[in-house]
Enzyme design. Sequence first.
Site, PDB file in Angstrom:
ATOM      1  N   GLU A  96       0.776  -1.493  -0.181  1.00  7.07           N
ATOM      2  CA  GLU A  96      -0.402   0.519  -0.077  1.00  7.07           C
ATOM      3  C   GLU A  96       0.407   1.140  -0.256  1.00  7.07           C
ATOM      4  O   GLU A  96       1.912   1.500   0.315  1.00  7.07           O
ATOM      5  CB  GLU A  96      -0.916   0.149   1.582  1.00  7.07           C
ATOM      6  CG  GLU A  96      -1.664  -1.101   1.146  1.00  7.07           C
ATOM      7  CD  GLU A  96      -2.579  -1.124   2.349  1.00  7.07           C
ATOM      8  OE1 GLU A  96      -2.390   0.043   3.274  1.00  7.07           O
ATOM      9  OE2 GLU A  96      -3.980  -2.273   2.458  1.00  7.07           O
ATOM     10  N   CYS A 109       3.182   8.966   1.493  1.00  7.86           N
ATOM     11  CA  CYS A 109       4.083   7.098   2.314  1.00  7.86           C
ATOM     12  C   CYS A 109       3.985   5.939   1.686  1.00  7.86           C
ATOM     13  O   CYS A 109       3.264   5.201   1.113  1.00  7.86           O
ATOM     14  CB  CYS A 109       2.969   6.746   3.663  1.00  7.86           C
ATOM     15  SG  CYS A 109       3.547   5.655   4.402  1.00  7.86           S
ATOM     16  N   CYS A 116       6.485  -7.571   6.322  1.00  8.51           N
ATOM     17  CA  CYS A 116       7.485  -7.249   8.192  1.00  8.51           C
ATOM     18  C   CYS A 116       7.795  -8.649   8.610  1.00  8.51           C
ATOM     19  O   CYS A 116       7.133  -9.394   9.328  1.00  8.51           O
ATOM     20  CB  CYS A 116       7.740  -6.051   8.448  1.00  8.51           C
ATOM     21  SG  CYS A 116       8.757  -6.355   9.483  1.00  8.51           S
ATOM     22  N   CYS A 120       6.559  -6.545  15.416  1.00 10.38           N
ATOM     23  CA  CYS A 120       6.462  -5.127  16.539  1.00 10.38           C
ATOM     24  C   CYS A 120       4.925  -5.970  17.198  1.00 10.38           C
ATOM     25  O   CYS A 120       3.949  -6.228  15.886  1.00 10.38           O
ATOM     26  CB  CYS A 120       6.090  -3.738  16.430  1.00 10.38           C
ATOM     27  SG  CYS A 120       7.894  -3.912  15.501  1.00 10.38           S
ATOM     28  N   CYS A 123       1.594  -3.459  15.457  1.00 15.41           N
ATOM     29  CA  CYS A 123       1.708  -3.600  13.915  1.00 15.41           C
ATOM     30  C   CYS A 123       1.164  -4.566  12.760  1.00 15.41           C
ATOM     31  O   CYS A 123       1.289  -5.628  14.036  1.00 15.41           O
ATOM     32  CB  CYS A 123       3.370  -3.174  13.438  1.00 15.41           C
ATOM     33  SG  CYS A 123       2.800  -3.056  11.611  1.00 15.41           S
ATOM     34  N   CYS A 345      -1.745   4.942   9.458  1.00 12.51           N
ATOM     35  CA  CYS A 345      -0.574   3.725  10.593  1.00 12.51           C
ATOM     36  C   CYS A 345      -1.040   2.553  11.186  1.00 12.51           C
ATOM     37  O   CYS A 345      -1.829   2.617  11.503  1.00 12.51           O
ATOM     38  CB  CYS A 345       0.424   4.857  11.273  1.00 12.51           C
ATOM     39  SG  CYS A 345       0.078   6.357  11.241  1.00 12.51           S
TER      40      CYS A 345
HETATM   41  N1  SAH Z   1       8.929  -0.113   9.578  1.00  9.68           N
HETATM   42  C1  SAH Z   1       9.822   1.034  10.073  1.00  9.68           C
HETATM   43  C2  SAH Z   1       8.713   1.706   9.404  1.00  9.68           C
HETATM   44  C3  SAH Z   1       7.093   1.636   8.854  1.00  9.68           C
HETATM   45  S1  SAH Z   1       6.002   1.508  10.431  1.00  9.68           S
HETATM   46  C4  SAH Z   1       8.901   1.297  11.346  1.00  9.68           C
HETATM   47  O1  SAH Z   1       9.097   0.216  11.498  1.00  9.68           O
HETATM   48  O2  SAH Z   1       9.548   2.608  11.771  1.00  9.68           O
HETATM   49  C5  SAH Z   1       5.919   3.575  10.339  1.00  9.68           C
HETATM   50  C6  SAH Z   1       5.141   3.764  11.359  1.00  9.68           C
HETATM   51  O3  SAH Z   1       3.748   3.471  12.008  1.00  9.68           O
HETATM   52  C7  SAH Z   1       6.400   3.043  12.921  1.00  9.68           C
HETATM   53  O4  SAH Z   1       6.756   4.688  13.633  1.00  9.68           O
HETATM   54  C8  SAH Z   1       4.775   2.207  13.235  1.00  9.68           C
HETATM   55  O5  SAH Z   1       6.001   1.440  14.475  1.00  9.68           O
HETATM   56  C9  SAH Z   1       3.551   2.889  13.696  1.00  9.68           C
HETATM   57  N2  SAH Z   1       3.068   1.723  13.262  1.00  9.68           N
HETATM   58  C10 SAH Z   1       2.683   0.333  13.406  1.00  9.68           C
HETATM   59  N3  SAH Z   1       1.386  -0.089  13.588  1.00  9.68           N
HETATM   60  C11 SAH Z   1       1.146   0.810  13.942  1.00  9.68           C
HETATM   61  C12 SAH Z   1      -0.362   1.068  15.008  1.00  9.68           C
HETATM   62  N4  SAH Z   1      -1.493  -0.365  14.710  1.00  9.68           N
HETATM   63  N5  SAH Z   1      -0.784   2.229  15.388  1.00  9.68           N
HETATM   64  C13 SAH Z   1      -0.338   2.938  14.942  1.00  9.68           C
HETATM   65  N6  SAH Z   1       1.187   3.322  14.789  1.00  9.68           N
HETATM   66  C14 SAH Z   1       1.648   1.971  14.622  1.00  9.68           C
HETATM   67 FE1  SF4 Z   2       7.814  -4.299  10.355  1.00  7.79          FE
HETATM   68 FE2  SF4 Z   2       5.381  -2.934  12.001  1.00  7.79          FE
HETATM   69 FE3  SF4 Z   2       7.796  -3.295  13.316  1.00  7.79          FE
HETATM   70 FE4  SF4 Z   2       7.391  -1.345  11.261  1.00  7.79          FE
HETATM   71  S1  SF4 Z   2       6.153  -1.311  13.245  1.00  7.79           S
HETATM   72  S2  SF4 Z   2       9.408  -2.824  12.065  1.00  7.79           S
HETATM   73  S3  SF4 Z   2       6.382  -2.297   9.505  1.00  7.79           S
HETATM   74  S4  SF4 Z   2       6.205  -4.837  12.268  1.00  7.79           S
END
Ligand code: SAH
Ligand code: SF4
Length: 382
Positions: A96, A109, A116, A120, A123, A345
């Site tokens: 996306e 974005c 990934c 995390c 996420c 996000c």
């Molecule tokens: N992998 C990279 C970039 C993509 S994520 C990273 O982790 O930085 C972009 C941002 O959205 C990151 O700060 C991530 O932690 C945040 N994010 C992921 N899942 C989310 C959620 N469910 N609600 C709010 N922010 C989230």
């Molecule tokens: Fe991967 Fe999501 Fe963690 Fe970013 S926040 S490193 S996209 S698992």
Amino acid sequence: MIQSTGKTNLLGLTQPKMEAFFEQLGEKRFRAGQIMKWIHHYGVDDFDAMTNVGKALREKLKACAEIRGPEVVSEDISKDGTRKWVVRVASGSCVETVYIPQNGRGTLCVSSQAGCALDCSFCSTGKQGFNSDLTAAEIIGQVWVANKSFGTIPAKMDRAITNVVMMGMGEPLLNFDNVVDAMNLMMDDLGYGISKRKVTLSTSGVVPMIHRLGEVTDVALALSLHAPNDELRDQLVPLNKKYPLKELLAACNAYIGRLGEKRVLTVEYTLLKDVNDQPEHAVQMIELLRNTPCKINLIPFNPFPHSGYERPSANAIRRFQDMLHRAGYNVTVRTTRGEDIDAACGQLVGQVADRTRRSERYIAVRQLAADEPGSLVQPVGR
Ligand code: SAH
Ligand code: SF4
């Protein structure tokens, strides 16, 4: 899998690589600039449309090269003007891309991987696991697709896309070479001419790659912090067990230090109710970031099914922000955009948004098209 044609895709070639390509063909290097302008400024993918390139060279190019963007599966427009494209990449997966217009800026974005591997806990991209790295053509192809949909041509160089953030799906530092090539194309005047301060790479903290990044580029850096101590960060961002906070902040400080005056780290902090949003966390964060020139971006958690987390109340968010603010930090709260099209996000999973909300969005698309005379936007895939 999408069938490969065996031809060189010129879309992802940086200027030096494009020059090398033409040299190999026995052609002059200046052709690189000509072709790049056609591709990135005019959005052209047909060699026959390149009127300043002679027929013989066009035929030669057609035989060995192509300009192939990712396949657009859908394009949605939210009531708030946010746009989301789902594109299919060569591995067959979908990723996306989200466009967020705000205060005269237009931020795109961009995704760097399908899925990934870093998992995390909050996420949804992480929950789907790793699928594939995107090629440089597939990364810059997202900018190309968005730019084309706005009808950006040199005559309208007051462009729609003013900023790019590598904050879509995937961990950009784990697809290093392709991401660096694509960011170079974003900044190149023969590409999209975006300033290095307006191209941001966001990482969850791949320490050796942060050091390597500093050797090859000077884009803006964002760190996904999410926890102010190792114990909690180990749970939320498993990569922390490998690269704990002390090493991570040292790497970020070194990167920012090299950029010189007035450049700061963006610290992203997703607020999770009762998990990392308490006053003690703010106190620890103030201490942790004491020696890091930074601005803090708080992201209220965006829920998705079975996540097990909740978004804190508006009061809790304000309390957290106030504490950091009073300690002298520049703190913003990221407003949630494009929720009606699942574009916020952490909601990016490479899927076309829920069909039940289609009609509502269709009206939004029509309305937007009406508000923007000459808009090229058409509802796709309905
Ligand atoms: N992998 C990279 C970039 C993509 S994520 C990273 O982790 O930085 C972009 C941002 O959205 C990151 O700060 C991530 O932690 C945040 N994010 C992921 N899942 C989310 C959620 N469910 N609600 C709010 N922010 C989230
Ligand atoms: Fe991967 Fe999501 Fe963690 Fe970013 S926040 S490193 S996209 S698992």
